[in-house]
Write an enzyme that holds these catalytic residues in place. Structure first.
Site, PDB file in Angstrom:
ATOM      1  N   ARG A  30      25.504  -9.148  71.115  1.00 33.66           N
ATOM      2  CA  ARG A  30      24.458  -9.790  71.353  1.00 33.66           C
ATOM      3  C   ARG A  30      23.335 -10.090  70.459  1.00 33.66           C
ATOM      4  O   ARG A  30      23.017 -10.622  70.231  1.00 33.66           O
ATOM      5  CB  ARG A  30      23.954 -10.385  73.061  1.00 33.66           C
ATOM      6  CG  ARG A  30      25.077 -10.169  74.123  1.00 33.66           C
ATOM      7  CD  ARG A  30      24.180 -10.395  75.538  1.00 33.66           C
ATOM      8  NE  ARG A  30      24.007  -9.050  75.885  1.00 33.66           N
ATOM      9  CZ  ARG A  30      24.386  -8.005  76.338  1.00 33.66           C
ATOM     10  NH1 ARG A  30      25.474  -8.438  76.319  1.00 33.66           N
ATOM     11  NH2 ARG A  30      24.198  -6.888  76.458  1.00 33.66           N
ATOM     12  N   GLU A  58      25.539   6.861  79.608  1.00 28.92           N
ATOM     13  CA  GLU A  58      25.202   7.567  80.715  1.00 28.92           C
ATOM     14  C   GLU A  58      26.396   7.930  80.697  1.00 28.92           C
ATOM     15  O   GLU A  58      25.831   9.398  81.433  1.00 28.92           O
ATOM     16  CB  GLU A  58      25.220   6.402  81.885  1.00 28.92           C
ATOM     17  CG  GLU A  58      24.826   6.371  82.944  1.00 28.92           C
ATOM     18  CD  GLU A  58      24.193   6.070  84.195  1.00 28.92           C
ATOM     19  OE1 GLU A  58      24.300   5.953  85.467  1.00 28.92           O
ATOM     20  OE2 GLU A  58      24.031   4.210  83.806  1.00 28.92           O
TER      21      GLU A  58
END
Length: 176
Positions: free
Chosen positions: A60, A97
């Site tokens: 993006r 993560e």
């Protein structure tokens, strides 16, 4: 209503995406509003018209970065996931993560321009790991990152602080 509030109003929240407990900030609703999208590009373009290059983080960041680069008539440099760029690259790993990922940049992205002023762009900054890796890559090939610009900053994850610790200004239009 100011630009930041209109952008905030245009972003759709998607609960439990991509996994339970996450509220995903969907910017496709902003992109679908041509006038508002154009105003966002104008906002960043006016502030950073004096940079030499705009770097966008996959994927993006390509949307916003390429549009800003076109508006200010400067080159656009894509930062992509490992194995996606066709020429000689350098890479930087960053923590996720659960595990690690890696992004790359072409070694000749700045066309032998010495110490080019670079604007780094992405749609969102969360923990700052990807942006930190991008800054390190840009610096490794001689770029001077003058700012990192984001449409959205998730302040509670403190990623912008990590970028500021690298000596790079952070410009976020909307903060949550």
């Amino acid at each position: 209503m100011d630009l930041a509030q209109r952008v905030k109003n245009s972003i759709r929240d998607i609960p439990d995406y991509p996994k339970k407990g996450i509220i995903f900030k969907d910017i496709t609703t902003l992109l679908n509003d041509g006038e508002l999208f154009s105003e966002v590009i104008d906002y960043f373009a006016k502030k950073y018209e004096n940079v030499d290059f705009v770097c966008g983080i996959e994927s993006r960041g390509f949307i916003f970065g390429a549009a800003i680069a076109a508006k200010i008539k400067k080159g656009f440099v894509p930062l992509r996931k490992k194995g996606k760029l066709p020429y000689t690259t350098i890479a930087e790993k960053y923590a996720l993560e659960y595990g690690f990922d890696e992004i790359e940049i072409h070694i000749d992205a700045f066309k032998d321009i010495k110490n080019p002023k670079v604007l780094l762009v992405d749609d969102l900054i969360a923990t700052g790991g990807t942006a930190e890796a991008a800054i390190k890559l840009i610096q490794k090939i001689g770029g001077d990152v003058v700012a990192a610009a984001f449409l959205i900053e998730l302040t509670f994850l403190e990623g912008a602080d990590k970028i500021r610790e690298l000596g790079v200004d952070v410009d976020s239009l909307v903060k949550y």
